[in-house]
Design an enzyme around this catalytic site. Structure first.
Site, PDB file in Angstrom:
ATOM      1  N   GLU A 199       0.812  -1.228   0.000  1.00 23.27           N
ATOM      2  CA  GLU A 199       0.000   0.000   0.000  1.00 23.27           C
ATOM      3  C   GLU A 199       0.842   1.273   0.000  1.00 23.27           C
ATOM      4  OE1 GLU A 199      -0.535  -2.569   1.997  1.00 23.27           O
ATOM      5  OE2 GLU A 199      -2.611  -3.244   1.721  1.00 23.27           O
ATOM      6  N   MET A 216      24.315   8.702   1.833  1.00 20.63           N
ATOM      7  CA  MET A 216      24.205  10.012   2.475  1.00 20.63           C
ATOM      8  C   MET A 216      24.555   9.913   3.951  1.00 20.63           C
ATOM      9  SD  MET A 216      23.819  13.139   2.065  1.00 20.63           S
ATOM     10  CE  MET A 216      22.873  13.782   0.687  1.00 20.63           C
ATOM     11  N   LYS A 268     -17.446  -0.459   6.644  1.00 19.99           N
ATOM     12  CA  LYS A 268     -17.915  -1.448   5.666  1.00 19.99           C
ATOM     13  C   LYS A 268     -19.435  -1.451   5.520  1.00 19.99           C
ATOM     14  CE  LYS A 268     -17.330  -6.259   4.322  1.00 19.99           C
ATOM     15  NZ  LYS A 268     -16.631  -7.521   4.583  1.00 19.99           N
ATOM     16  N   PHE A 306     -11.441  -7.068  14.274  1.00 17.28           N
ATOM     17  CA  PHE A 306     -10.366  -7.530  13.400  1.00 17.28           C
ATOM     18  C   PHE A 306     -10.016  -6.442  12.379  1.00 17.28           C
ATOM     19  CE2 PHE A 306      -9.040  -9.789   9.443  1.00 17.28           C
ATOM     20  CZ  PHE A 306      -7.782 -10.161   9.910  1.00 17.28           C
ATOM     21  N   GLN A 307      -8.745  -6.132  12.269  1.00 15.18           N
ATOM     22  CA  GLN A 307      -8.220  -5.106  11.370  1.00 15.18           C
ATOM     23  C   GLN A 307      -8.837  -3.733  11.605  1.00 15.18           C
ATOM     24  OE1 GLN A 307      -8.221  -6.799   7.340  1.00 15.18           O
ATOM     25  NE2 GLN A 307      -6.175  -7.592   7.766  1.00 15.18           N
TER      26      GLN A 307
HETATM   27  C1  LIG Z   1      12.521   5.769   5.106  1.00 12.43           C
HETATM   28  C2  LIG Z   1      13.820   6.426   5.417  1.00 12.43           C
HETATM   29  N1  LIG Z   1      14.664   5.856   6.289  1.00 12.43           N
HETATM   30  C3  LIG Z   1      15.857   6.435   6.578  1.00 12.43           C
HETATM   31  C4  LIG Z   1      16.205   7.623   5.987  1.00 12.43           C
HETATM   32  C5  LIG Z   1      17.536   8.297   6.321  1.00 12.43           C
HETATM   33  N2  LIG Z   1      18.375   8.321   5.116  1.00 12.43           N
HETATM   34  C6  LIG Z   1      18.480   9.418   4.339  1.00 12.43           C
HETATM   35  S1  LIG Z   1      19.423   9.171   2.987  1.00 12.43           S
HETATM   36  C7  LIG Z   1      19.757   7.592   3.443  1.00 12.43           C
HETATM   37  C8  LIG Z   1      20.623   6.709   2.613  1.00 12.43           C
HETATM   38  C9  LIG Z   1      20.010   6.355   1.323  1.00 12.43           C
HETATM   39  O1  LIG Z   1      20.771   5.331   0.737  1.00 12.43           O
HETATM   40  P1  LIG Z   1      20.697   5.055  -0.804  1.00 12.43           P
HETATM   41  O2  LIG Z   1      19.301   4.859  -1.228  1.00 12.43           O
HETATM   42  O3  LIG Z   1      21.636   3.942  -1.128  1.00 12.43           O
HETATM   43  O4  LIG Z   1      21.166   6.421  -1.443  1.00 12.43           O
HETATM   44  P2  LIG Z   1      22.630   7.082  -1.489  1.00 12.43           P
HETATM   45  O5  LIG Z   1      22.679   8.114  -0.422  1.00 12.43           O
HETATM   46  O6  LIG Z   1      23.627   5.987  -1.278  1.00 12.43           O
HETATM   47  O7  LIG Z   1      22.690   7.679  -2.855  1.00 12.43           O
HETATM   48  C10 LIG Z   1      19.113   7.281   4.647  1.00 12.43           C
HETATM   49  C11 LIG Z   1      19.221   5.986   5.347  1.00 12.43           C
HETATM   50  C12 LIG Z   1      15.278   8.192   5.100  1.00 12.43           C
HETATM   51  N3  LIG Z   1      15.490   9.359   4.509  1.00 12.43           N
HETATM   52  N4  LIG Z   1      14.104   7.570   4.812  1.00 12.43           N
END
Ligand SMILES: Cc1ncc(C[n+]2csc(CCOP(=O)(O)OP(=O)(O)O)c2C)c(N)n1
Ligand SMILES: [Mg+2]
Lengths: 588, 168
Positions: A58, A492, A170, A120-121
């Protein structure tokens, strides 16, 4: 049901009325996944002209609806069942709320009489989503369905757009239940006594703003996502050209002003380019149009653009003065206000009335020459540079390609290195920064704009969060293209650990070959490719561009040590931006 | 709706007209907690028109500028209008119930206090009495302070209600 609109007073059940209401709102596609509580609404879908796209999770439905809305300007629609399905779509709701994306989400709910019994749910969906929706509804009476659907679309699409959720017990949609019976009607208008979004600006404020513009020596237009929401890209361009003022486009405003335009300064903020950041810092006037002084743009607020007077135009009055007190605040629709502003500027004498700004202009071009975006090309045999991949992709796709991205380094490089030329070609999660956004958002964008090429630039971390929606794309023949910049890291976060945690890498390593992205893509019905050297980049992109009957995934193995520059460290002043040049010396 | 400037006072009185619909109070309370605004006291009841309710709230504007609170409140779809009532322009009332220790030796003094403040004794026990008092918040504060030395074992005050003064 699909045979024309029903007549007033025609007996109907709530499920039919809900789908009919969506049809009358002009919905042509919805994204969703059925379950117990929403079953009665899924039945009439069989007879409806609305296309339903069956997602695999979803969250995917929500981001697809967002991608659709970003690309088309029309509200995205998602429908899911109660409980876990509703909680699965909370992230996209919050994402849409932060980025003001028009979206209507319909959730199933346990029968009205069972609410509060831990059935439920059962889940308190309206309670959970209250802070992340513009408004939400729990329908208690089938007869309210047409009215509430009408109101929901009105709210989602007018004023500051945003997500609206409708929770549907529902019993009121189940034809076997007498509580689902209603006589059809369609309200001519909505009656929302507490909702009066502003439209035009106050003439007095417009005139003051025009005077400030004409008196300023170092003005910068600070364009935000509101420009796109207000469909004001053309008006923005007219204003910039009329007064010969440079424009920065925030992450949410990328594509609102052509990057190839001589007045374009590109993206400001934490990973903006030096000139955009510094021009704002040194401006004597910031004309903020549909932007909200986000911390990622301002850096340390107290040190942001210290000499600038502020004109702030936003459709949401609460944004005016929330972060920085404007000298002239105008609550209004960006397009209308810009048009009024242009008129006022013309009346006051227009450009000839402005001071000589040649010094400011040459200062700006000096920064552009000294601090261009740049990176070091990889030596033969080394891993690919992500920026090189993006430049090649940019130069070998049509100008009107829709570019989607995930969240991380790849997102910042995508925004930095792309040259946007047409509005609505950038689909992105800005405010919430939702990893996993790009694949489903790209699918939604492609559904809304089948005539356009749609590329998702994704990180390896992000891809693993929502990749399953490529199964949806294959099944539904939605030929999106995905470029994974696989640096084997949560890049990042790795960058922050390298720079601010003494290279102590805690839980950021992902592995380059687990999973095997090519095999995974193929297992999902896509064409999968892996690219490891610079010579392979272009042929792979060309091959992907030629495939139009299924999704394509290219995994690019990129250099994990590459960092995003420029960078304003969190909490620092924008004056202290770290550039490639300051980090690695001018001789590069 | 007029813009509000913070006058330097810590507490402000807002009269908020809302649609009388399920969940409206949750929306208002949720907004305040999510944006780290503080509610000092709150009273809600339907108005003369049953379609609407009036929320009278005393807000603590040290937590956020009043203007931002008002603007965010105004964004709630079910909120129709927000008026700030200045103390001079408004009649304000609260109700207080208090159970106070009143053994034989001091009972006379306590009853005298109740009479001075025009409160009512609503319940009497062997060692304690319960008093109700209605009035302006300051008066209730004074009463509470004067009773405290005798020993308050339970106290409950309502949220403040207020309406603008009539102009004549
Ligand atoms: C759902 C979620 N969890 C954690 C983060 C924190 N976060 C920001 S950038 C990042 C790394 C992203 O890794 P990747 O997709 O490999 O991209 P890259 O930075 O390596 O290009 C994280 C963990 C986030 N923004 N969103
Ligand atoms: Mg990565």
């Amino acid at each position: 049901m699909s045979s024309g609109p029903p007549t007033h007073g025609q007996p109907m059940n709530g499920g039919e009325a809900l789908i009919k209401s969506l049809e009358l709102e002009g919905v042509d596609v919805m994204f969703g996944l059925p379950g117990g509580a929403i079953l009665p609404v899924y039945d009439p879908i069989i007879d409806s002209p609305i296309r339903h796209i069956l997602v695999r999770h979803e969250q995917g439905a929500g981001h697809m609806a967002e991608g659709y809305a970003h690309a088309t300007g029309r509200p995205g629609v998602a429908m899911v069942t109660s409980g876990p399905a509703a909680t699965n779509i909370v992230t996209p709701l919050c994402d849409a709320f932060m980025d003001s994306v028009p979206m209507v989400v319909i959730t199933g709910q346990v029968p009205y009489a069972a609410i509060g019994t831990d059935a439920f749910q059962e889940c308190d969906t309206t309670g959970i989503t209250m802070p992340v929706t513009k408004h939400n509804y729990l329908i208690s009476d089938a007869r309210d369905i047409p009215r509430i659907v009408r109101e929901a679309f009105h709210l989602a699409t007018t004023g500051r757009p945003g997500p609206v959720l409708i929770d549907v017990p529902k019993d009121i949609v189940d034809p076997k239940n007498p509580r689902s019976a209603l006589d059809w009607y369609w309200p001519d208008e909505v009656d929302l006594p507490g909702y009066h979004p502003p439209s035009k600006g106050e003439p007095e404020a417009i005139r003051k703003a025009a005077e400030l513009i004409l008196a300023s020596e170092r003005p910068v237009i600070y364009a935000g996502g509101g420009i796109l929401k207000a469909r004001a890209a053309e008006a923005l361009r007219e204003l910039a050209e009329l007064c010969d003022i440079h424009v920065v486009t925030t992450l949410m405003a990328r594509s609102a002003f052509p990057d190839t335009h001589p007045l374009a300064l590109g993206m400001p903020g934490m990973h903006g380019n030096y000139t955009a950041i510094t021009a704002m810092q040194q401006a004597d006037l910031l004309i903020a149009l549909g932007s909200r002084f986000d911390d990622r743009v301002t850096g340390r607020v107290g040190a942001f653009a210290p000499e600038a007077k502020i004109i702030h135009v936003d459709i949401d009055p609460a944004e005016l003065g929330k972060v920085r007190r404007p000298d002239v605040g105008i609550a209004g629709d960006c397009r209308l206000v810009i048009e009024e502003l242009i008129e006022a500027l013309r009346e006051l004498g227009g450009t000839p009335a402005q001071p000589d700004r040649s010094l400011w202009k040459s200062t700006i071009s000096g920064w552009q020459e000294t601090y261009p975006l740049t990176y070091e090309q990889s030596a033969p045999g080394e891993l690919l540079k992500p920026q090189f991949v993006l430049e090649t992709l940019r130069d070998n796709t049509p100008d009107d390609t829709i570019l989607c991205s995930g969240v991380g380094q790849h997102q910042m490089w995508a925004s930095q290195y792309w040259r946007f030329q047409h509005p609505y070609t950038w689909v992105n999660s800005g405010g919430l920064g939702t990893m996993g956004f790009s694949v489903p958002a790209a699918i939604g964008a492609k559904v809304g704009r089948p005539d356009r090429m749609v590329w998702a630039v994704d990180g390896d971390g992000c891809f693993q969060m929502t990749a399953q929606e490529l199964v949806t794309a294959s099944a539904e023949r939605i030929p999106v293209k995905v470029a994974i910049l696989n640096n084997a890291y949560l890049g990042m976060v790795r960058q922050w650990q390298e720079m601010f945690y003494e290279e102590r890498y805690s839980e950021v390593y992902l592995s380059p070959d687990l999973p095997d992205y090519k095999m995974w893509a193929e297992a999902m019905g896509c064409v999968g490719m892996r690219v490891e050297s610079p010579e392979e980049v272009l042929p792979a992109i060309e091959k992907a561009n030629s495939i139009n009957d299924r999704p394509v995934v290219i995994e690019f193995r990129t250099d994990a040590s590459e960092k995003v520059f420029p960078m304003v460290p969190a909490g620092a002043s924008n004056d202290d931006v770290l550039t490639f040049q300051s980090q690695f010396g001018e001789n590069h | 709706m007029a813009a509000f400037e913070t006058s330097g006072e810590k507490l402000h009185l807002l009269s908020v007209l809302v649609e009388n619909k399920a969940g409206v109070l949750a929306r208002v309370a949720g907004l305040f907690s999510r944006r780290a605004f503080n509610i000092h006291s709150l009273a809600v009841a339907p108005t003369e028109d049953a379609k609407f309710s009036r929320i009278t709230m005393v807000v603590d504007v040290e937590s956020a500028p009043l203007e931002q609170m008002v603007k965010q409140l105004d964004k709630l779809i079910n909120v129709l209008s927000i008026t700030e009532l200045s103390p001079e322009q408004a009649i304000q009332r609260e109700l207080l119930l208090v159970t106070v220790d009143a053994e034989a030796a001091v009972r006379g003094q306590v009853i005298e206090l109740v009479q001075v403040f025009e409160g009512r004794i609503v319940n009497v026990g062997h060692e304690q009495i319960m008093v109700s008092l209605e009035g302006a918040p300051d008066k209730l504060d004074d009463f509470e302070n004067l009773l405290r030395p005798y020993g308050i074992s339970a106290i409950q005050r309502t949220g403040r209600i207020a309406l603008p003064r009539l102009h004549n």
